[in-house]
Enzyme design. Structure first.
Site: not given
Ligand code: NI
Length: 171
Positions: A46, A51, A93-94, A135-136, A139
């Site tokens: 995701g 990000q 997480c990236l 999660h997304e 963000h």
């Protein structure tokens, strides 16, 4: 399509509440395609627009079921309107390098969103895809998964991250 640079904690842009999308144009389509390519390349499951330093309410989510060919969904202005139960699952997480941790999330969520052409839609998801969606969507409100950890774990990570960055600088 082009790869975009993923920004990392503690970059302040990750903490900004992203703006609602009200123009469904070519620029939005390009952002979505770039985000999908960047997610596959990372690789991740995701990605949220903040990000890649775009403070708008856009996420892409890998919705591939086992045995299927890889595919993703883009959700514009997603909002959790209903939820059910809880689950505990490992997250990473990236934008938060070198950390995975157990996070408690809803088991099942109903998400209202718009597609890339502005059409209003609704999605019901559970288990792993529900985790990724939560999660997304976090963000988009400047929330990172480390915010769901205990203060002790979060502070340990903050210290580790500071050391990582200091090492990167001294090279
Ligand atoms: Ni993330």
């Amino acid at each position: 399509m082009a790869l975009r640079k993923i920004i990392e904690y503690p970059e302040p842009l990750l903490r900004v509440k992203a703006k609602k999308v009200d123009t469904f144009d070519e620029e939005l389509k390009i952002l979505v395609e770039d985000m999908a390519e960047t997610m596959w390349e990372a690789p991740g499951v995701g990605l949220a627009a903040p990000q890649v330093a775009q403070s708008v309410r856009v996420i892409v989510v890998d919705v591939t079921e086992p045995g299927e060919e890889k595919h993703y969904m883009a959700l514009i202005n997603p909002e959790i309107v209903e939820h059910e139960g809880t689950q505990l699952d490992e997250e990473g997480c990236l934008s938060v390098p070198e950390l995975t941790a157990q996070v408690q999330r809803y088991k099942k969520v109903t998400v209202d969103y718009q597609s890339e052409d502005g059409t209003s839609k609704q999605l019901i998801a559970e288990d792993r895809i529900a985790v990724v969606l939560q999660h997304e969507i976090d963000h988009l409100d400047g929330i990172l998964f480390i915010d769901h950890l205990s203060p002790l774990k979060r502070n340990l990570y903050k210290k580790k991250r500071k050391k990582m960055l200091a090492l990167e600088q001294t090279g």
